[in-house]
Design an enzyme around this catalytic site. Structure first.
Site, PDB file in Angstrom:
ATOM      1  N   ASP A  57      92.762  35.307  55.780  1.00 23.33           N
ATOM      2  CA  ASP A  57      92.228  35.478  54.428  1.00 23.33           C
ATOM      3  C   ASP A  57      91.292  34.309  54.119  1.00 23.33           C
ATOM      4  O   ASP A  57      91.321  33.292  54.802  1.00 23.33           O
ATOM      5  CB  ASP A  57      93.371  35.513  53.390  1.00 23.33           C
ATOM      6  CG  ASP A  57      92.854  35.659  51.962  1.00 23.33           C
ATOM      7  OD1 ASP A  57      91.972  36.508  51.736  1.00 23.33           O
ATOM      8  OD2 ASP A  57      93.304  34.912  51.075  1.00 23.33           O
ATOM      9  N   SER A  58      90.516  34.463  53.071  1.00 23.82           N
ATOM     10  CA  SER A  58      89.636  33.366  52.652  1.00 23.82           C
ATOM     11  C   SER A  58      90.441  32.190  52.105  1.00 23.82           C
ATOM     12  O   SER A  58      89.927  31.082  51.993  1.00 23.82           O
ATOM     13  CB  SER A  58      88.674  33.870  51.584  1.00 23.82           C
ATOM     14  OG  SER A  58      89.397  34.406  50.493  1.00 23.82           O
ATOM     15  N   CYS A 117      92.008  39.746  53.608  1.00 29.59           N
ATOM     16  CA  CYS A 117      90.996  39.531  52.567  1.00 29.59           C
ATOM     17  C   CYS A 117      90.188  40.811  52.355  1.00 29.59           C
ATOM     18  O   CYS A 117      89.643  41.379  53.309  1.00 29.59           O
ATOM     19  CB  CYS A 117      90.076  38.408  53.023  1.00 29.59           C
ATOM     20  SG  CYS A 117      88.739  38.049  51.886  1.00 29.59           S
ATOM     21  N   GLU A 152      94.600  31.704  40.650  1.00 32.01           N
ATOM     22  CA  GLU A 152      94.774  30.428  41.368  1.00 32.01           C
ATOM     23  C   GLU A 152      95.303  29.345  40.435  1.00 32.01           C
ATOM     24  O   GLU A 152      95.997  28.424  40.850  1.00 32.01           O
ATOM     25  CB  GLU A 152      93.448  29.978  41.974  1.00 32.01           C
ATOM     26  CG  GLU A 152      92.992  30.905  43.059  1.00 32.01           C
ATOM     27  CD  GLU A 152      92.514  30.200  44.312  1.00 32.01           C
ATOM     28  OE1 GLU A 152      92.208  29.006  44.266  1.00 32.01           O
ATOM     29  OE2 GLU A 152      92.459  30.880  45.355  1.00 32.01           O
ATOM     30  N   CYS A 201      91.624  43.218  45.531  1.00 33.69           N
ATOM     31  CA  CYS A 201      91.446  41.787  45.802  1.00 33.69           C
ATOM     32  C   CYS A 201      92.829  41.175  45.968  1.00 33.69           C
ATOM     33  O   CYS A 201      93.759  41.508  45.224  1.00 33.69           O
ATOM     34  CB  CYS A 201      90.699  41.135  44.640  1.00 33.69           C
ATOM     35  SG  CYS A 201      90.569  39.340  44.781  1.00 33.69           S
ATOM     36  N   HIS A 233      94.068  38.477  45.122  1.00 37.07           N
ATOM     37  CA  HIS A 233      94.614  37.685  44.026  1.00 37.07           C
ATOM     38  C   HIS A 233      95.170  38.511  42.879  1.00 37.07           C
ATOM     39  O   HIS A 233      95.904  37.986  42.043  1.00 37.07           O
ATOM     40  CB  HIS A 233      93.527  36.780  43.441  1.00 37.07           C
ATOM     41  CG  HIS A 233      93.206  35.596  44.286  1.00 37.07           C
ATOM     42  ND1 HIS A 233      92.799  35.712  45.591  1.00 37.07           N
ATOM     43  CD2 HIS A 233      93.228  34.268  44.003  1.00 37.07           C
ATOM     44  CE1 HIS A 233      92.578  34.504  46.086  1.00 37.07           C
ATOM     45  NE2 HIS A 233      92.830  33.612  45.140  1.00 37.07           N
TER      46      HIS A 233
HETATM   47  N1  DGL Z   1      90.486  37.037  49.342  1.00 33.75           N
HETATM   48  C1  DGL Z   1      89.417  37.504  48.502  1.00 33.75           C
HETATM   49  C2  DGL Z   1      89.478  39.032  48.412  1.00 33.75           C
HETATM   50  O1  DGL Z   1      90.503  39.646  48.603  1.00 33.75           O
HETATM   51  C3  DGL Z   1      89.482  36.922  47.105  1.00 33.75           C
HETATM   52  C4  DGL Z   1      89.144  35.459  47.038  1.00 33.75           C
HETATM   53  C5  DGL Z   1      87.745  35.145  47.503  1.00 33.75           C
HETATM   54  O2  DGL Z   1      86.767  35.515  46.816  1.00 33.75           O
HETATM   55  O3  DGL Z   1      87.620  34.557  48.559  1.00 33.75           O
HETATM   56  O4  DGL Z   1      88.475  39.652  48.162  1.00 33.75           O
END
Ligand code: DGL
Length: 273
Positions: free
Chosen positions: A11-12, A74, A154, A190, A192
């Site tokens: 993931d990011s 992600c 976050e 997403c 989050h």
């Molecule tokens: N992990 C990213 C997503 O699911 C969200 C956070 C980011 O923008 O890196 O799209």
């Protein structure tokens, strides 16, 4: 045949820990290596070219660790880099969260009117819209970028009047018409957003089903392991390695909320890509 190699998850940042949590619940015998590219978070506002480049670097690191399959937790990376990673690592199975999320939404919606909320990059690429239409050609999909939700999640701001106000501001335009014509399903596209689900449910009321891709993705991985005889038979329960490209302290602190369990900073390894 047993396959004791771990499953790679990428993931990011820390949001994908919501997917790791679902994977671990569905596959308690498996081991996992999770990589959060916290040095370059967020991906959601970056160009597709950059996200593909970052995803390849992250994928390469995990593939070097002898994983048996790669899960792109992600949404933004799944939306733009899934094909590139599948080609690069074939025959290693690579699973993204977009198709499982689309499947969950199509199942939950009666009317076929589906709202998707995600990052800017995910919405721009149209991957969710395409995945939903592939499963349900008559679906009517509205997609909305909700950039502030990532920051709220976050920061741990997941309830209270301010958060409700922001959620209302993003969602009301989509759900402003009468119940008979607005979407009956909201897909959280997403990593989050699942932590904001209670406040979204409060704002939208019980007529809108709220779904995310974490559990469906976990089920897809489970099926894949069974089909390809990749499942572990010897238990590697609890074997989870956590890697981050920056800020192991922040990863542990913020990540605990997404993982639903306390993460110790000492357990997070710093890596460079
Ligand atoms: N992990 C990213 C997503 O699911 C969200 C956070 C980011 O923008 O890196 O799209």
């Amino acid at each position: 045949v047993a396959d004791s190699r771990p499953i790679g998850v990428f993931d990011s940042g820390v949001g994908g820990l919501t997917v790791l949590r679902a994977l671990r619940a569905a596959l308690p015998r498996e081991g996992f290596i999770y990589l959060g590219d916290t040095a370059r978070l967020p991906y959601g506002t970056k160009s597709a070219q950059s996200v593909v480049r970052y995803s390849i670097q992250a994928g390469d690191l995990l593939v070097e660790q002898q994983i048996k399959c790669l899960v792109i937790a992600c949404n933004t990376a799944s939306a733009v880099a899934l094909n590139a990673l599948r080609e690069r690592y074939a025959p290693l199975p690579v699973i993204g969260v977009i198709e499982p999320g689309a499947e969950a939404a199509c199942k939950a919606s009666t009317s076929g009117r589906i709202a998707v909320i995600a990052t800017e990059g995910t919405v721009r690429g149209g991957a969710y819209q395409a995945a939903i239409h592939a499963l349900r050609p008559d679906a009517r999909v509205v997609a909305q970028a909700c950039a502030l939700f990532v920051a709220l999640a976050e920061e741990g701001w997941i309830d209270g009047p301010l958060v409700e106000g922001i959620v209302r501001r993003y969602l009301e335009p989509i759900f402003s018409t009468d119940i008979a014509s607005h979407p009956d399903c909201l897909l959280l596209g997403c990593t989050h957003f699942p932590v904001l689900k209670p406040v979204m449910a409060k704002v939208l009321g019980p007529v809108v089903a709220i779904v995310d891709s974490a559990e469906t993705t976990a089920r897809c991985v489970e099926q894949l392991l069974a089909q390809q005889a990749l499942a572990a038979t010897e238990s590697r329960a609890g074997a989870i390695r956590l890697l981050a490209t920056d800020g192991t302290g922040r990863f542990a602190r913020v990540g605990s909320g997404f993982f639903g369990e306390r993460i110790d900073e000492a357990a997070v390894e710093l890596v460079d890509l």
